[in-house]
Design a protein around this motif. Sequence first.
Motif, PDB file in Angstrom:
ATOM      1  N   ALA A  75     -23.956  42.570 -83.635  1.00  0.00           N
ATOM      2  CA  ALA A  75     -24.226  41.926 -84.927  1.00  0.00           C
ATOM      3  C   ALA A  75     -23.150  42.360 -85.909  1.00  0.00           C
ATOM      4  CB  ALA A  75     -25.612  42.314 -85.441  1.00  0.00           C
ATOM      5  N   GLY A  76     -22.207  41.471 -86.207  1.00  0.00           N
ATOM      6  CA  GLY A  76     -21.042  41.837 -87.009  1.00  0.00           C
ATOM      7  C   GLY A  76     -21.352  42.228 -88.433  1.00  0.00           C
ATOM      8  N   GLY A  77     -22.487  41.754 -88.977  1.00  0.00           N
ATOM      9  CA  GLY A  77     -22.839  42.099 -90.348  1.00  0.00           C
ATOM     10  C   GLY A  77     -23.720  43.319 -90.472  1.00  0.00           C
ATOM     11  N   ALA A  78     -23.991  43.993 -89.369  1.00  0.00           N
ATOM     12  CA  ALA A  78     -24.808  45.214 -89.395  1.00  0.00           C
ATOM     13  C   ALA A  78     -23.926  46.429 -89.660  1.00  0.00           C
ATOM     14  CB  ALA A  78     -25.538  45.382 -88.072  1.00  0.00           C
ATOM     15  N   PRO A  79     -24.490  47.523 -90.145  1.00  0.00           N
ATOM     16  CA  PRO A  79     -23.694  48.736 -90.337  1.00  0.00           C
ATOM     17  C   PRO A  79     -23.321  49.357 -88.998  1.00  0.00           C
ATOM     18  CG  PRO A  79     -26.004  49.148 -90.843  1.00  0.00           C
ATOM     19  CD  PRO A  79     -25.878  47.674 -90.625  1.00  0.00           C
ATOM     20  N   GLY A  90     -15.547  51.688 -91.732  1.00  0.00           N
ATOM     21  CA  GLY A  90     -15.915  50.446 -92.386  1.00  0.00           C
ATOM     22  C   GLY A  90     -17.394  50.340 -92.692  1.00  0.00           C
ATOM     23  N   GLU A  91     -17.712  49.391 -93.556  1.00  0.00           N
ATOM     24  CA  GLU A  91     -19.085  49.198 -93.997  1.00  0.00           C
ATOM     25  C   GLU A  91     -19.904  48.397 -92.999  1.00  0.00           C
ATOM     26  OE1 GLU A  91     -21.451  47.535 -97.994  1.00  0.00           O
ATOM     27  OE2 GLU A  91     -19.258  47.433 -97.861  1.00  0.00           O
ATOM     28  N   PHE A  92     -19.222  47.517 -92.237  1.00  0.00           N
ATOM     29  CA  PHE A  92     -19.902  46.650 -91.291  1.00  0.00           C
ATOM     30  C   PHE A  92     -19.232  46.734 -89.930  1.00  0.00           C
ATOM     31  CE2 PHE A  92     -20.344  44.681 -95.500  1.00  0.00           C
ATOM     32  CZ  PHE A  92     -21.726  44.656 -95.606  1.00  0.00           C
ATOM     33  N   ILE A  93     -19.946  46.292 -88.898  1.00  0.00           N
ATOM     34  CA  ILE A  93     -19.367  46.244 -87.561  1.00  0.00           C
ATOM     35  C   ILE A  93     -18.130  45.357 -87.549  1.00  0.00           C
ATOM     36  CG2 ILE A  93     -19.814  45.234 -85.277  1.00  0.00           C
ATOM     37  CD1 ILE A  93     -22.559  46.639 -85.365  1.00  0.00           C
ATOM     38  N   ASN A  94     -18.095  44.319 -88.382  1.00  0.00           N
ATOM     39  CA  ASN A  94     -16.900  43.471 -88.410  1.00  0.00           C
ATOM     40  C   ASN A  94     -15.707  44.132 -89.103  1.00  0.00           C
ATOM     41  OD1 ASN A  94     -17.271  43.042 -91.220  1.00  0.00           O
ATOM     42  ND2 ASN A  94     -18.380  41.129 -90.903  1.00  0.00           N
ATOM     43  N   ASP A  95     -15.854  45.389 -89.507  1.00  0.00           N
ATOM     44  CA  ASP A  95     -14.726  46.186 -90.019  1.00  0.00           C
ATOM     45  C   ASP A  95     -14.169  47.132 -88.960  1.00  0.00           C
ATOM     46  OD1 ASP A  95     -14.853  45.245 -92.737  1.00  0.00           O
ATOM     47  OD2 ASP A  95     -16.595  46.544 -93.049  1.00  0.00           O
ATOM     48  N   THR A  96     -14.810  47.264 -87.808  1.00  0.00           N
ATOM     49  CA  THR A  96     -14.468  48.303 -86.839  1.00  0.00           C
ATOM     50  C   THR A  96     -13.280  47.894 -85.967  1.00  0.00           C
ATOM     51  OG1 THR A  96     -15.995  47.457 -85.162  1.00  0.00           O
ATOM     52  CG2 THR A  96     -16.873  49.061 -86.753  1.00  0.00           C
ATOM     53  N   GLY A 118     -12.059  34.196 -98.961  1.00  0.00           N
ATOM     54  CA  GLY A 118     -11.610  34.829-100.187  1.00  0.00           C
ATOM     55  C   GLY A 118     -12.694  35.745-100.734  1.00  0.00           C
ATOM     56  N   ASP A 119     -12.764  35.824-102.043  1.00  0.00           N
ATOM     57  CA  ASP A 119     -13.761  36.666-102.698  1.00  0.00           C
ATOM     58  C   ASP A 119     -15.092  35.919-102.732  1.00  0.00           C
ATOM     59  OD1 ASP A 119     -15.208  38.481-104.123  1.00  0.00           O
ATOM     60  OD2 ASP A 119     -14.087  38.257-105.998  1.00  0.00           O
ATOM     61  N   THR A 120     -15.891  36.111-101.696  1.00  0.00           N
ATOM     62  CA  THR A 120     -17.156  35.388-101.574  1.00  0.00           C
ATOM     63  C   THR A 120     -18.280  36.033-102.382  1.00  0.00           C
ATOM     64  OG1 THR A 120     -17.810  36.694 -99.635  1.00  0.00           O
ATOM     65  CG2 THR A 120     -16.541  34.656 -99.243  1.00  0.00           C
ATOM     66  N   GLY A 121     -18.053  37.256-102.877  1.00  0.00           N
ATOM     67  CA  GLY A 121     -19.123  37.995-103.528  1.00  0.00           C
ATOM     68  C   GLY A 121     -20.028  38.713-102.546  1.00  0.00           C
ATOM     69  N   ASP A 122     -19.755  38.594-101.259  1.00  0.00           N
ATOM     70  CA  ASP A 122     -20.538  39.244-100.206  1.00  0.00           C
ATOM     71  C   ASP A 122     -19.581  40.071 -99.366  1.00  0.00           C
ATOM     72  OD1 ASP A 122     -22.043  40.010 -98.031  1.00  0.00           O
ATOM     73  OD2 ASP A 122     -22.731  37.999 -97.511  1.00  0.00           O
ATOM     74  N   PRO A 123     -19.706  41.399 -99.359  1.00  0.00           N
ATOM     75  CA  PRO A 123     -18.737  42.225 -98.653  1.00  0.00           C
ATOM     76  C   PRO A 123     -18.689  41.979 -97.148  1.00  0.00           C
ATOM     77  CG  PRO A 123     -20.614  43.550 -99.378  1.00  0.00           C
ATOM     78  CD  PRO A 123     -20.733  42.217-100.042  1.00  0.00           C
ATOM     79  N   ARG A 124     -19.727  41.379 -96.587  1.00  0.00           N
ATOM     80  CA  ARG A 124     -19.676  41.147 -95.144  1.00  0.00           C
ATOM     81  C   ARG A 124     -18.740  39.989 -94.782  1.00  0.00           C
ATOM     82  NH1 ARG A 124     -25.359  40.137 -92.909  1.00  0.00           N
ATOM     83  NH2 ARG A 124     -26.013  41.170 -94.815  1.00  0.00           N
ATOM     84  N   THR A 125     -18.457  39.090 -95.758  1.00  0.00           N
ATOM     85  CA  THR A 125     -17.545  37.973 -95.490  1.00  0.00           C
ATOM     86  C   THR A 125     -16.264  38.027 -96.307  1.00  0.00           C
ATOM     87  OG1 THR A 125     -18.752  36.623 -97.119  1.00  0.00           O
ATOM     88  CG2 THR A 125     -19.383  36.384 -94.804  1.00  0.00           C
ATOM     89  N   ALA A 126     -16.249  38.701 -97.448  1.00  0.00           N
ATOM     90  CA  ALA A 126     -15.081  38.695 -98.337  1.00  0.00           C
ATOM     91  C   ALA A 126     -13.848  39.238 -97.612  1.00  0.00           C
ATOM     92  CB  ALA A 126     -15.374  39.518 -99.580  1.00  0.00           C
ATOM     93  N   MET A 144     -18.860  20.465 -86.466  1.00  0.00           N
ATOM     94  CA  MET A 144     -18.862  21.709 -87.215  1.00  0.00           C
ATOM     95  C   MET A 144     -19.124  22.853 -86.227  1.00  0.00           C
ATOM     96  SD  MET A 144     -20.334  19.074 -88.928  1.00  0.00           S
ATOM     97  CE  MET A 144     -20.148  18.198 -90.475  1.00  0.00           C
ATOM     98  N   LEU A 145     -18.175  23.742 -86.116  1.00  0.00           N
ATOM     99  CA  LEU A 145     -18.228  24.837 -85.146  1.00  0.00           C
ATOM    100  C   LEU A 145     -18.445  26.140 -85.909  1.00  0.00           C
ATOM    101  CD1 LEU A 145     -17.697  25.131 -82.020  1.00  0.00           C
ATOM    102  CD2 LEU A 145     -15.399  25.855 -82.645  1.00  0.00           C
ATOM    103  N   VAL A 146     -19.587  26.802 -85.671  1.00  0.00           N
ATOM    104  CA  VAL A 146     -19.925  27.980 -86.458  1.00  0.00           C
ATOM    105  C   VAL A 146     -19.719  29.267 -85.664  1.00  0.00           C
ATOM    106  CG1 VAL A 146     -21.620  26.624 -87.750  1.00  0.00           C
ATOM    107  CG2 VAL A 146     -22.390  28.087 -85.871  1.00  0.00           C
ATOM    108  N   ASP A 147     -19.453  30.317 -86.394  1.00  0.00           N
ATOM    109  CA  ASP A 147     -19.342  31.678 -85.867  1.00  0.00           C
ATOM    110  C   ASP A 147     -20.683  32.367 -86.129  1.00  0.00           C
ATOM    111  OD1 ASP A 147     -18.895  34.372 -85.425  1.00  0.00           O
ATOM    112  OD2 ASP A 147     -17.224  34.562 -86.841  1.00  0.00           O
ATOM    113  N   ALA A 148     -21.454  32.555 -85.076  1.00  0.00           N
ATOM    114  CA  ALA A 148     -22.801  33.105 -85.229  1.00  0.00           C
ATOM    115  C   ALA A 148     -22.870  34.597 -84.943  1.00  0.00           C
ATOM    116  CB  ALA A 148     -23.770  32.366 -84.306  1.00  0.00           C
ATOM    117  N   ARG A 149     -21.716  35.270 -84.853  1.00  0.00           N
ATOM    118  CA  ARG A 149     -21.686  36.701 -84.520  1.00  0.00           C
ATOM    119  C   ARG A 149     -21.120  37.584 -85.620  1.00  0.00           C
ATOM    120  NH1 ARG A 149     -25.069  38.710 -80.894  1.00  0.00           N
ATOM    121  NH2 ARG A 149     -25.474  37.010 -79.442  1.00  0.00           N
ATOM    122  N   SER A 150     -20.088  37.128 -86.287  1.00  0.00           N
ATOM    123  CA  SER A 150     -19.299  38.029 -87.130  1.00  0.00           C
ATOM    124  C   SER A 150     -20.040  38.541 -88.349  1.00  0.00           C
ATOM    125  CB  SER A 150     -18.010  37.332 -87.577  1.00  0.00           C
ATOM    126  OG  SER A 150     -17.177  37.061 -86.479  1.00  0.00           O
TER     127      SER A 150
END
Length: 246
Positions: A75-79, A90-96, A118-126, A144-150
């Motif tokens: 889960a990329g948005g988990a700590p 990093g703050e999230f798994i997607n920072d590792t 860009g600056d989404t206001g959400d650190p998990r995506t910004a 529309m192709l989505v990323d359901a993991r990051s």
Amino acid sequence: PERELDFFVALGDTVYADVPSIDFLGPQARSVEDFRVKHNEVYRERFGVNSLADLRASTAILAVIDDHEVTNDFAGGAPPESDPRFDATGEFINDTDLFDHGLQAFQEYNPIRDEFYGDTGDPRTAGKRKLYRSRRYGHDAAVMLVDARSFRDEALPELLAPPGRREFRDFVEASFASSRTMLGAAQLTDLMDDLLRAEADGVTWKFVIVPEPIQNLGPILAGDRYEGYAYERSALLDFIEQNLRG
């Protein structure tokens, strides 16, 4: 080639980076080079055959990750401390590093234009890598192709057997927490905006490509499926029902 396909979707798990294989005997790819070996194993010629090369020579490929491009059910948005397979930077798994190395190799072997939020206001995506894409095929179709993991929250604990009433209730209540997300708010907004534009432009078919099952299959082993993020799942399906012609 004779089928003249308009596109081919590589719907995640394009490699299994977390199991031993012919060219990589280790239990888990970790370095960028490890991940390259895993991808090369899939895309190289073997026994005189390279069907994926033939496909890629004739067809547009829409590729996205699921879990095994990095490691199983992450889960990329988990700590990072929620999953001992990842380093604590990093703050999230997607920072590792493990996540970054897996995504780098994936993008090397599946050429995708470098795009970042860009600056989404959400650190998990910004500032993070953006794999979401929308493609048009005239007025016939939009894909529309989505990323359901990051960017997803940590999965709920799995129910491994027919649950009791309390276990069932607890899972469903937790899955409907309004704060839980699989796609992240920025990506969900992009998806909804593109659906609305396609509808306004008179596009007949809208294909939303999600690597995880979105059906309601029940609570057993549902933590990693979209049922484990039921509030967002319901919001997306309600949006489609209310705004797109049936």
